[in-house]
Motif scaffolding. Sequence first.
Motif, PDB file in Angstrom:
ATOM      1  N   GLY A  65       8.416  -2.170  -2.068  1.00 39.26           N
ATOM      2  CA  GLY A  65       8.791  -3.084  -1.881  1.00 39.26           C
ATOM      3  C   GLY A  65       8.260  -3.793  -3.196  1.00 39.26           C
ATOM      4  N   ILE A  66       6.878  -4.690  -3.013  1.00 36.12           N
ATOM      5  CA  ILE A  66       6.226  -5.463  -3.502  1.00 36.12           C
ATOM      6  C   ILE A  66       5.758  -6.609  -2.558  1.00 36.12           C
ATOM      7  CG2 ILE A  66       4.899  -7.378  -5.151  1.00 36.12           C
ATOM      8  CD1 ILE A  66       7.413  -7.056  -6.941  1.00 36.12           C
ATOM      9  N   VAL A  67       4.226  -5.950  -2.205  1.00 34.30           N
ATOM     10  CA  VAL A  67       3.988  -7.671  -1.074  1.00 34.30           C
ATOM     11  C   VAL A  67       3.374  -8.460  -1.070  1.00 34.30           C
ATOM     12  CG1 VAL A  67       2.406  -5.474  -0.531  1.00 34.30           C
ATOM     13  CG2 VAL A  67       2.722  -6.954   1.784  1.00 34.30           C
ATOM     14  N   ARG A  68       2.675  -9.583  -0.565  1.00 33.83           N
ATOM     15  CA  ARG A  68       1.564  -9.990  -1.494  1.00 33.83           C
ATOM     16  C   ARG A  68       0.459 -10.091  -0.597  1.00 33.83           C
ATOM     17  NH1 ARG A  68       2.483 -14.678   1.514  1.00 33.83           N
ATOM     18  NH2 ARG A  68       3.421 -13.917   3.154  1.00 33.83           N
ATOM     19  N   ASP A  69      -0.172 -10.788  -1.357  1.00 33.86           N
ATOM     20  CA  ASP A  69      -2.134 -10.073  -0.942  1.00 33.86           C
ATOM     21  C   ASP A  69      -1.685 -11.130   0.270  1.00 33.86           C
ATOM     22  OD1 ASP A  69      -2.428  -8.981  -3.143  1.00 33.86           O
ATOM     23  OD2 ASP A  69      -2.867 -10.641  -4.339  1.00 33.86           O
ATOM     24  N   ASP A  70      -1.154 -10.675   0.718  1.00 32.49           N
ATOM     25  CA  ASP A  70      -1.658 -10.991   2.914  1.00 32.49           C
ATOM     26  C   ASP A  70      -2.161  -9.774   3.294  1.00 32.49           C
ATOM     27  OD1 ASP A  70       0.084 -11.339   5.223  1.00 32.49           O
ATOM     28  OD2 ASP A  70      -1.167 -13.717   4.868  1.00 32.49           O
ATOM     29  N   LEU A  71      -2.996  -9.923   3.632  1.00 33.20           N
ATOM     30  CA  LEU A  71      -3.817  -8.393   5.305  1.00 33.20           C
ATOM     31  C   LEU A  71      -2.803  -7.622   5.727  1.00 33.20           C
ATOM     32  CD1 LEU A  71      -5.737  -7.002   5.459  1.00 33.20           C
ATOM     33  CD2 LEU A  71      -7.250  -8.258   6.445  1.00 33.20           C
ATOM     34  N   PHE A  99       0.453  -6.746   4.183  1.00 31.14           N
ATOM     35  CA  PHE A  99       0.735  -5.885   3.814  1.00 31.14           C
ATOM     36  C   PHE A  99       0.110  -4.712   4.531  1.00 31.14           C
ATOM     37  CE2 PHE A  99      -2.519  -4.117  -0.645  1.00 31.14           C
ATOM     38  CZ  PHE A  99      -1.578  -2.580  -0.057  1.00 31.14           C
ATOM     39  N   ARG A 100      -0.739  -4.600   5.395  1.00 31.00           N
ATOM     40  CA  ARG A 100      -0.203  -4.075   6.251  1.00 31.00           C
ATOM     41  C   ARG A 100       0.998  -2.644   6.985  1.00 31.00           C
ATOM     42  NH1 ARG A 100      -5.214  -5.368  10.927  1.00 31.00           N
ATOM     43  NH2 ARG A 100      -6.839  -5.281   9.229  1.00 31.00           N
ATOM     44  N   ASN A 101       1.821  -4.688   7.518  1.00 25.89           N
ATOM     45  CA  ASN A 101       3.003  -3.548   8.576  1.00 25.89           C
ATOM     46  C   ASN A 101       3.877  -2.873   7.370  1.00 25.89           C
ATOM     47  OD1 ASN A 101       1.737  -5.392  10.704  1.00 25.89           O
ATOM     48  ND2 ASN A 101       2.481  -7.008  10.470  1.00 25.89           N
ATOM     49  N   LYS A 102       3.910  -3.464   5.779  1.00 23.37           N
ATOM     50  CA  LYS A 102       4.632  -2.979   5.069  1.00 23.37           C
ATOM     51  C   LYS A 102       4.497  -1.342   4.547  1.00 23.37           C
ATOM     52  CE  LYS A 102       7.597  -6.120   2.686  1.00 23.37           C
ATOM     53  NZ  LYS A 102       8.298  -6.351   1.425  1.00 23.37           N
ATOM     54  N   ALA A 103       2.901  -1.249   4.555  1.00 24.10           N
ATOM     55  CA  ALA A 103       2.348  -0.046   4.261  1.00 24.10           C
ATOM     56  C   ALA A 103       2.415   0.700   5.516  1.00 24.10           C
ATOM     57  CB  ALA A 103       1.010   0.225   3.937  1.00 24.10           C
ATOM     58  N   ARG A 104       2.395   0.373   6.135  1.00 28.27           N
ATOM     59  CA  ARG A 104       2.594   1.052   7.980  1.00 28.27           C
ATOM     60  C   ARG A 104       4.071   1.829   7.468  1.00 28.27           C
ATOM     61  NH1 ARG A 104       0.251   5.335  11.019  1.00 28.27           N
ATOM     62  NH2 ARG A 104      -1.317   2.642  11.483  1.00 28.27           N
ATOM     63  N   TYR A 118      -6.846  -5.204  -0.622  1.00 27.18           N
ATOM     64  CA  TYR A 118      -6.422  -5.529   0.680  1.00 27.18           C
ATOM     65  C   TYR A 118      -6.221  -3.554   0.250  1.00 27.18           C
ATOM     66  CZ  TYR A 118      -7.056 -10.297   1.358  1.00 27.18           C
ATOM     67  OH  TYR A 118      -6.871 -11.714   2.184  1.00 27.18           O
ATOM     68  N   THR A 119      -6.210  -3.330  -0.251  1.00 29.70           N
ATOM     69  CA  THR A 119      -5.912  -1.960  -0.339  1.00 29.70           C
ATOM     70  C   THR A 119      -6.503  -0.925  -0.018  1.00 29.70           C
ATOM     71  OG1 THR A 119      -4.560  -2.116  -2.223  1.00 29.70           O
ATOM     72  CG2 THR A 119      -4.879   0.491  -1.578  1.00 29.70           C
ATOM     73  N   VAL A 123      -6.089  -1.435   4.115  1.00 29.95           N
ATOM     74  CA  VAL A 123      -4.803  -1.109   4.944  1.00 29.95           C
ATOM     75  C   VAL A 123      -4.455   0.397   4.406  1.00 29.95           C
ATOM     76  CG1 VAL A 123      -2.372  -0.993   3.956  1.00 29.95           C
ATOM     77  CG2 VAL A 123      -3.076  -3.403   3.730  1.00 29.95           C
ATOM     78  N   ILE A 124      -5.763   0.543   4.132  1.00 28.44           N
ATOM     79  CA  ILE A 124      -5.224   2.687   3.945  1.00 28.44           C
ATOM     80  C   ILE A 124      -6.630   2.599   5.152  1.00 28.44           C
ATOM     81  CG2 ILE A 124      -6.283   4.539   2.659  1.00 28.44           C
ATOM     82  CD1 ILE A 124      -5.697   3.624   0.256  1.00 28.44           C
ATOM     83  N   GLN A 125      -7.414   2.418   5.331  1.00 27.00           N
ATOM     84  CA  GLN A 125      -8.088   2.900   6.234  1.00 27.00           C
ATOM     85  C   GLN A 125      -7.185   2.164   7.974  1.00 27.00           C
ATOM     86  OE1 GLN A 125     -11.003   4.355   5.831  1.00 27.00           O
ATOM     87  NE2 GLN A 125     -12.212   3.925   6.376  1.00 27.00           N
ATOM     88  N   SER A 126      -6.179   1.524   8.105  1.00 26.86           N
ATOM     89  CA  SER A 126      -5.735   1.085   9.242  1.00 26.86           C
ATOM     90  C   SER A 126      -4.417   2.148   9.208  1.00 26.86           C
ATOM     91  CB  SER A 126      -5.310  -0.221   9.081  1.00 26.86           C
ATOM     92  OG  SER A 126      -4.295  -0.141   8.387  1.00 26.86           O
TER      93      SER A 126
END
Length: 410
Positions: free
Chosen positions: A229-235, A238-243, A265-266, A269-272
């Motif tokens: 899906g699509i995630v807003r520019d919110d760290l 973004f982190r939660n959806k990516a995980r 934030y990419t 997010v990747i580093q996390s």
Amino acid sequence: MQFFKVKTVEETWALIDERIPAIGETEVRELAEALHYIVASPITAKENVPSFDRSTVDGYAVRAKDTYGSSESMPGFLQVVGEVKMGEVPAVEVIQGTAVYVPTGGMLPKGSDSVMMIEHCEDVDSLLNTYKQTAPGENVIRAGEDIREGEILLNRGTKLRPQELGALASLGVTHLTVYKKLKVGYLSSGDEIVPFQTSKLRDGQIRDINYLTIAGMANEWDVDVVYGGIVRDDLIEFRNKARDLYDQVDCLILSGGSSVGAKDYTADVIQSLGEPGLFVHGISIKPGKPTILAQANGKPIIGLPGHPASAMVIFKLFGERILRKRKGEILESRLERIFAKITKNIPSSMGRADYVRVRLFEKEGEWWAEPIIGKSGIITTLVKSDGIVEISSEKEGVSQGEAVPVIPTR
């Protein structure tokens, strides 16, 4: 704009080869269901192919020395003593001065060492007139000449094309161990991005076309795609959806937010997601400089630029190799290239590789490449193009009429 860990195109390819591991998980599949899968362990032939000496033509099995001296003006003569039936062991033997009819694929009768094509002889009441001499082994495939027992037919990492399936079928292989099909996750980011199904856009909104283009490319490479899906520019979001998506797949693709702006934030997010993290943030390339490549706990992560044309070019240049490596495929070369003459001068900057979309056409037996000039956000440049011209970082452009390498995209 500042970037860190900026790499050249060549360095990026080398890092992909060094760092991207095969998926590792394997399964046993039926041969008929294994097309495009990757062989997970070497396959050794357990028998010869063919299993007997056979003819490659319709003709007559002979002893080569009995035909020496035969010509149109002075034919030789042999007695026809029988014929070979397909699928049967010949009941007759070729001895001095005799010949046996054999169809294409038929077993060579004992005593013969070659086959004379029917075009080069004539059977007249069982007397064979030979108009050409043959050499030992002519028009014959020996047992094991195609595949020999004990030979490694396919190495680990081989992609199973129709021809590999055919070769395995000739050996009686019915099941084999392959790497499981790769599953990648795709997540778009950006406050301005809306689903591509949105019928009416508000000012400032952009449909999520990158998902369809990138997922379509992955599907063409026999990879399954999970849309996050699509995630807003919110760290945090973004982190939660990516995980969540990262935990479901074998490779993660993030679109947008790969630069270094306030809401990009990419990289964070990747580093996390895990170690060792980023190994490329920025490539000396146009288009697509703000590209991120990373690895988290063995899984590759690709951060693509948000501009559609840039994203597609980068995914073709680097994403395809990452996915093929992840699938377990052993790659000997990088990207397929053809050469075409360029229709106009294209300037370039030393130290940066440029990739220019082109239309290919044939003129007087030669391929020509016509540049399609457009900004990285314009998707129609890729619709109109057939390939991408590669201008290496060592060059200051190309001149009209110069032969240039083109990476096909159709």
